[in-house]
Design a protein around this motif. Structure first.
Motif, short mmCIF file in Angstrom:
data_model
loop_
_atom_site.label_atom_id
_atom_site.label_comp_id
_atom_site.label_asym_id
_atom_site.label_seq_id
_atom_site.Cartn_x
_atom_site.Cartn_y
_atom_site.Cartn_z
N SER A 1 0.84 -1.21 0.00
CA SER A 1 0.00 0.00 0.00
C SER A 1 0.88 1.26 0.00
CB SER A 1 -0.90 0.01 1.23
OG SER A 1 -0.14 0.05 2.42
N PRO A 2 0.35 2.39 -0.51
CA PRO A 2 1.11 3.64 -0.53
C PRO A 2 1.54 4.05 0.88
CG PRO A 2 -0.86 3.83 -1.88
CD PRO A 2 -0.98 2.54 -1.12
N SER A 3 2.82 4.39 1.01
CA SER A 3 3.39 4.81 2.31
C SER A 3 3.17 3.76 3.40
CB SER A 3 2.79 6.15 2.75
OG SER A 3 3.06 7.16 1.79
N PHE A 4 2.89 2.53 2.97
CA PHE A 4 2.67 1.41 3.90
C PHE A 4 1.61 1.76 4.94
CE2 PHE A 4 7.10 1.50 2.43
CZ PHE A 4 7.09 0.35 1.67
N GLU A 5 0.55 2.41 4.43
CA GLU A 5 -0.52 2.87 5.31
C GLU A 5 -1.28 1.70 5.95
OE1 GLU A 5 -3.75 3.62 1.70
OE2 GLU A 5 -2.58 5.30 2.49
N LYS A 6 -1.32 0.56 5.28
CA LYS A 6 -1.98 -0.61 5.87
C LYS A 6 -1.21 -1.11 7.08
CE LYS A 6 -4.47 -2.30 1.81
NZ LYS A 6 -4.68 -3.44 0.87
N THR A 7 0.11 -0.98 7.04
CA THR A 7 0.92 -1.37 8.19
C THR A 7 0.62 -0.47 9.38
OG1 THR A 7 2.71 -2.27 6.82
CG2 THR A 7 3.27 -1.66 9.08
N ASP A 8 0.43 0.81 9.14
CA ASP A 8 0.08 1.74 10.23
C ASP A 8 -1.23 1.32 10.89
OD1 ASP A 8 2.33 3.24 9.74
OD2 ASP A 8 1.29 4.80 8.60
N ILE A 9 -2.20 0.96 10.08
CA ILE A 9 -3.49 0.50 10.62
C ILE A 9 -3.30 -0.79 11.40
CG2 ILE A 9 -5.81 -0.30 10.03
CD1 ILE A 9 -5.64 1.50 7.52
N TYR A 10 -2.50 -1.69 10.84
CA TYR A 10 -2.22 -2.96 11.51
C TYR A 10 -1.58 -2.73 12.88
CZ TYR A 10 -0.39 -7.71 12.15
OH TYR A 10 -0.11 -8.96 12.64
N ILE A 11 -0.64 -1.79 12.94
CA ILE A 11 0.05 -1.48 14.19
C ILE A 11 -0.94 -1.01 15.25
CG2 ILE A 11 1.61 0.19 15.29
CD1 ILE A 11 3.35 0.00 12.76
N GLU A 12 -1.78 -0.07 14.89
CA GLU A 12 -2.74 0.49 15.85
C GLU A 12 -3.67 -0.60 16.40
OE1 GLU A 12 -4.86 3.80 14.34
OE2 GLU A 12 -3.08 5.02 14.00
N LYS A 13 -4.18 -1.43 15.51
CA LYS A 13 -5.12 -2.47 15.94
C LYS A 13 -4.43 -3.57 16.73
CE LYS A 13 -8.52 -1.76 12.25
NZ LYS A 13 -9.57 -1.31 13.19
N SER A 14 -3.23 -3.98 16.33
CA SER A 14 -2.56 -5.09 17.01
C SER A 14 -2.04 -4.69 18.38
CB SER A 14 -1.41 -5.62 16.15
OG SER A 14 -0.39 -4.64 15.96
N VAL A 15 -1.51 -3.46 18.51
CA VAL A 15 -1.03 -3.00 19.81
C VAL A 15 -2.20 -2.88 20.79
CG1 VAL A 15 -0.03 -1.04 21.07
CG2 VAL A 15 1.03 -1.85 18.96
N LYS A 16 -3.31 -2.33 20.30
CA LYS A 16 -4.50 -2.22 21.15
C LYS A 16 -4.97 -3.59 21.60
CE LYS A 16 -9.30 -0.58 21.15
NZ LYS A 16 -10.38 0.05 20.35
N ALA A 17 -5.01 -4.55 20.67
CA ALA A 17 -5.47 -5.89 21.00
C ALA A 17 -4.53 -6.57 22.00
CB ALA A 17 -5.57 -6.74 19.73
N ASN A 18 -3.23 -6.36 21.83
CA ASN A 18 -2.26 -6.99 22.73
C ASN A 18 -2.43 -6.48 24.16
OD1 ASN A 18 -0.02 -8.74 23.25
ND2 ASN A 18 1.32 -6.95 23.32
N PHE A 19 -2.66 -5.18 24.31
CA PHE A 19 -2.82 -4.63 25.65
C PHE A 19 -4.14 -5.04 26.28
CE2 PHE A 19 0.87 -2.13 24.76
CZ PHE A 19 1.39 -1.83 26.02
N GLU A 20 -5.16 -5.22 25.46
CA GLU A 20 -6.43 -5.69 26.00
C GLU A 20 -6.30 -7.14 26.48
OE1 GLU A 20 -9.34 -5.03 23.02
OE2 GLU A 20 -9.55 -2.89 23.45
N LEU A 21 -5.56 -7.94 25.73
CA LEU A 21 -5.34 -9.33 26.14
C LEU A 21 -4.52 -9.43 27.42
CD1 LEU A 21 -4.59 -11.04 22.70
CD2 LEU A 21 -6.57 -11.44 24.17
N MET A 22 -3.61 -8.45 27.62
CA MET A 22 -2.73 -8.48 28.78
C MET A 22 -3.28 -7.67 29.95
SD MET A 22 -0.27 -10.46 28.00
CE MET A 22 0.80 -10.12 29.40
N ASN A 23 -4.50 -7.24 29.83
CA ASN A 23 -5.12 -6.45 30.91
C ASN A 23 -5.13 -7.25 32.21
OD1 ASN A 23 -6.59 -4.71 32.50
ND2 ASN A 23 -8.53 -5.07 31.44
#
Length: 219
Positions: A175-197
């Motif tokens: 994707s342009p400017s690897f914008e899909k990776t940015d979205i992936y980062i936001e969602k995966s980091v959020k999910a990881n912290f919710e799992l480790m709550n």
């Protein structure tokens, strides 16, 4: 007039090595060949690295170290919560990877499906886990002291696996400017912290203690 010899440094060797790999699509055959073609001695090389292979590991370790250095330049960073620090790390780290994408893709693409066992990422793994230790806060830790060590190790391992998955996603991202990776980062980091709550863990342990006391003392 004699040309002044350029000082040999760790960063210079790394830069020359990455250039060589990109130009030849392979690592140098030997320290002797690599040193001779870049006009420095083997002794100067061995002052920083023991083998050609050790440069590869150092490069990915340096990516993490550079990331942390850049983060610490921001005076507000120290005030961030854990999730914000992790997001800042990810975005900065992948900016550095993107700046060196041609090299990273070349050396990792053939191992794309097995990054977890890739030895050249050993330095990256150690540096990343050290970073995780630094950002863990008391608010994150469970109040149950016996479980703290287990919890921290679980956080390190899950975060390391998450980083590898993100790197794999980034390697395949077109994707342009690897914008899909940015979205992936936001969602995966959020999910990881919710799992480790840890709140549910503490609540469950407290509930277990209550039930135990009720069963033992109220018979």
């Amino acid at each position: 007039m004699a040309t002044k010899k350029i000082k040999v440094t760790k960063d210079r060797i790394v830069s020359l090595y990455m250039d060589y790999v990109l130009e030849h699509s392979e690592k140098p055959k030997s320290v002797y060949i690599f040193s001779k073609m870049n006009d420095f001695s083997e002794t100067e090389f061995y002052a920083f690295f023991g083998t050609i292979e050790s440069i590869e590991k150092e490069i990915f370790k340096m990516f993490v170290e550079k990331t942390v250095d850049l983060l610490n330049l921001n005076q507000e960073y120290v005030m961030y919560d854990m999730k914000s620090k992790m997001l800042s790390f990810y975005f900065t780290f992948f900016e550095i990877l993107t700046a060196n994408r041609s090299y990273v893709v070349l050396v990792l693409k053939e191992h794309n499906n097995n990054l977890k066992k890739l030895s050249l990422l050993a330095g990256l793994k150690l540096s990343f886990k050290n970073y995780l230790i630094e950002i863990i806060t008391d608010d994150f830790r469970t109040q149950q002291e016996r479980l703290q060590n287990f919890q921290e190790k679980a956080f390190q391992e899950s975060s390391w696996f998450q980083l590898l998955l993100t790197m794999k996603f980034w390697l395949d991202d077109s994707s342009p400017s690897f914008e899909k990776t940015d979205i992936y980062i936001e969602k995966s980091v959020k999910a990881n912290f919710e799992l480790m709550n840890i709140a549910p863990i503490d609540s469950l342990i407290d509930f277990g203690k209550f039930i135990f006391k009720e069963k033992i003392y109220n018979k």
